[in-house]
Write a protein that holds these residues in place. Structure first.
Motif, PDB file in Angstrom:
ATOM      1  N   GLU A  75       8.105   4.303  68.529  1.00  0.00           N
ATOM      2  CA  GLU A  75       6.722   4.754  68.370  1.00  0.00           C
ATOM      3  C   GLU A  75       6.013   4.825  69.720  1.00  0.00           C
ATOM      4  N   ARG A  76       6.264   3.840  70.588  1.00  0.00           N
ATOM      5  CA  ARG A  76       5.653   3.894  71.918  1.00  0.00           C
ATOM      6  C   ARG A  76       6.169   5.096  72.700  1.00  0.00           C
ATOM      7  N   GLY A  77       7.481   5.350  72.620  1.00  0.00           N
ATOM      8  CA  GLY A  77       8.036   6.512  73.306  1.00  0.00           C
ATOM      9  C   GLY A  77       7.479   7.816  72.759  1.00  0.00           C
ATOM     10  N   LEU A  78       7.329   7.907  71.441  1.00  0.00           N
ATOM     11  CA  LEU A  78       6.769   9.115  70.835  1.00  0.00           C
ATOM     12  C   LEU A  78       5.323   9.305  71.259  1.00  0.00           C
ATOM     13  N   ASN A  79       4.561   8.220  71.298  1.00  0.00           N
ATOM     14  CA  ASN A  79       3.170   8.331  71.737  1.00  0.00           C
ATOM     15  C   ASN A  79       3.073   8.842  73.171  1.00  0.00           C
ATOM     16  N   LEU A  80       3.933   8.326  74.040  1.00  0.00           N
ATOM     17  CA  LEU A  80       3.928   8.787  75.427  1.00  0.00           C
ATOM     18  C   LEU A  80       4.311  10.267  75.513  1.00  0.00           C
ATOM     19  N   ALA A  81       5.313  10.666  74.718  1.00  0.00           N
ATOM     20  CA  ALA A  81       5.742  12.068  74.737  1.00  0.00           C
ATOM     21  C   ALA A  81       4.628  12.989  74.232  1.00  0.00           C
ATOM     22  N   LEU A  82       3.941  12.581  73.167  1.00  0.00           N
ATOM     23  CA  LEU A  82       2.849  13.394  72.624  1.00  0.00           C
ATOM     24  C   LEU A  82       1.685  13.467  73.604  1.00  0.00           C
ATOM     25  N   ALA A 136       1.910  13.217  76.878  1.00  0.00           N
ATOM     26  CA  ALA A 136       2.322  14.106  77.964  1.00  0.00           C
ATOM     27  C   ALA A 136       2.251  15.568  77.539  1.00  0.00           C
ATOM     28  N   ALA A 137       2.646  15.846  76.277  1.00  0.00           N
ATOM     29  CA  ALA A 137       2.573  17.217  75.775  1.00  0.00           C
ATOM     30  C   ALA A 137       1.131  17.697  75.707  1.00  0.00           C
ATOM     31  N   THR A 185       6.075   7.935  61.729  1.00  0.00           N
ATOM     32  CA  THR A 185       6.348   9.023  62.667  1.00  0.00           C
ATOM     33  C   THR A 185       5.582  10.270  62.259  1.00  0.00           C
ATOM     34  N   GLN A 193       1.980   9.811  63.193  1.00  0.00           N
ATOM     35  CA  GLN A 193       1.710   9.984  64.615  1.00  0.00           C
ATOM     36  C   GLN A 193       1.577  11.464  64.975  1.00  0.00           C
TER      37      GLN A 193
END
Length: 393
Positions: A111-118, A120-121, A194, A197
């Motif tokens: 979830e932390r990785g997905l938040n960072l990716a979103l 950045a996007a 997910t 998010q």
């Protein structure tokens, strides 16, 4: 599955019938504070109460320490052929608990990785749009009319229309979140958190991208109304995300009160041994006692308003005791369990109110989202009727 749910409902009905008949007294959301030869002390929402020690103790999840029972002269009996105290204890239970913790940690890392990716996007999309219109969006309305970019970047231009179409399709994709919960073909596909998010990301990005479609101007009542409706939907979504984080649930299904109570007892018993390994147990035990005592009676509104402040205080308290743990892993385990205990405590104290609040919010939020779809359709229809199609020159 269904059989377990049916059995649980039948057991609940039987227990409630005994309670109504006066044959059984229910002490829900209670904790066993101490066991003596003649009495058992329970911690209830309204305080502590001592009851005569002539009862059969039924455990709905969690375990009472066997040595504590033995000292109190309480006999232990197994009902499934196991030795007293053996079910879900020992190596097997430890492995199961450890596996569950590892899954939770892996989920949080994802979830932390997905938040960072979103995040950045989002920055990349907004930076690209801003760069494309950097020589136009900062101009005043009169200067824009004379700019060679006006024909393309205005809301009715090719670029403006393209952003509007892309943003609308992007926005409508948010309905996949609702479809994930109700359509059989999508149910169970991916973790519900997910999906949430991504749902939040789309909802947050939609008004920002729509602002580029409008070229940061609002020149008619219908467009202003549509933008306002979008802002309200996003605002209710932000509030709803906060509520969702406090409502008990697992994998998209509602968690029963008994499961919450059992989880609280298990977690409390798992944390207890960690307290003896710190350099100054008194400070950590005071912190632990505060998060395990029954929640004081108050309204749900007061609890929700005070939750952010309590979260900041909890972080500060944890930071103060961090250096007392012999190793970093022990502190991280305590911190994780402490935060979960805080959440479980609130969920148990306001179980019915939280579920009712989330249900009402979902209806309100979904109604606003449907209204927004009609507003967008009206905006598009009027624009086409007035001749502001994508091919309009």
């Amino acid at each position: 599955g269904a059989a377990l749910g049916k059995a649980r409902a039948e057991n609940r009905a039987a227990v409630e019938a005994l309670a109504r008949a006066g044959s059984l007294r229910l002490a829900l959301a209670s904790q066993v504070r101490s066991i003596a030869a003649r009495e058992v002390v329970l911690a209830l929402a309204e305080g502590e109460e001592a009851i005569a020690n002539d009862f059969v103790i039924v455990q709905a999840g969690g375990e009472l320490p066997n040595e504590l029972l033995a000292r109190a002269g309480v006999g232990l009996r197994g009902y499934f052929g196991e030795a007293p105290g053996a079910p879900r204890t020992g190596v097997k239970r430890a492995r199961v608990a450890q596996a569950g913790k590892e899954r939770d940690r892996a989920r949080r890392r994802f979830e932390r990785g997905l938040n960072l990716a979103l995040f950045a996007a989002a920055l990349a999309i907004l930076a690209f749009l801003a760069w494309q219109g950097r020589a136009y969006y900062l101009l005043d309305p009169r200067a824009r009319m004379r700019s060679p970019l006006h024909h393309a970047l205005r809301s009715a231009g090719a670029w403006g229309h393209g952003i509007g179409i892309a943003a609308t399709l992007f926005m409508l994709s948010n309905f996949f979140y609702a479809a994930r919960k109700h359509l059989g073909v999508l149910r169970g596909k991916g973790h519900i958190r997910t999906w949430l998010q991504v749902h939040v990301f789309v909802g947050f990005m939609s008004p920002l991208v729509i602002a580029f479609h409008s070229a940061f101007q609002s020149r008619n009542l219908l467009a202003t109304g549509t933008a306002s409706a979008l802002a309200v939907v996003v605002l209710t979504g932000i509030v709803g995300r906060y509520i969702f984080g406090l409502v008990p649930g697992a994998g998209g299904r509602a968690v029963e009160l008994e499961e919450l109570q059992a989880g609280f007892v298990r977690l409390r018993d798992e944390v207890e041994p960690l307290l003896d390994s710190v350099r100054d147990p008194a400070k950590v035990r005071a912190l632990f006692a505060r998060v395990t005592k029954p929640l004081a009676r108050r309204s749900l509104a007061v609890a929700l308003l005070g939750w952010p402040g309590q979260a900041l205080r909890a972080r500060a308290d944890l930071a103060q005791v961090r250096g007392l743990f012999p190793e970093r892993a022990a502190y991280l385990g305590f911190r994780e369990s402490y935060q979960r205990l805080r959440r479980l405590r609130l969920q148990i104290g306001f179980y019915g109110s939280l579920k009712g609040l989330l249900g009402g919010w979902r209806i309100f939020h979904a109604s606003l989202a449907i209204f927004l779809v009609f507003a967008i359709a009206a905006h598009i229809g009027v624009s086409l009727w007035l001749g502001y199609g994508i091919l309009h020159r």
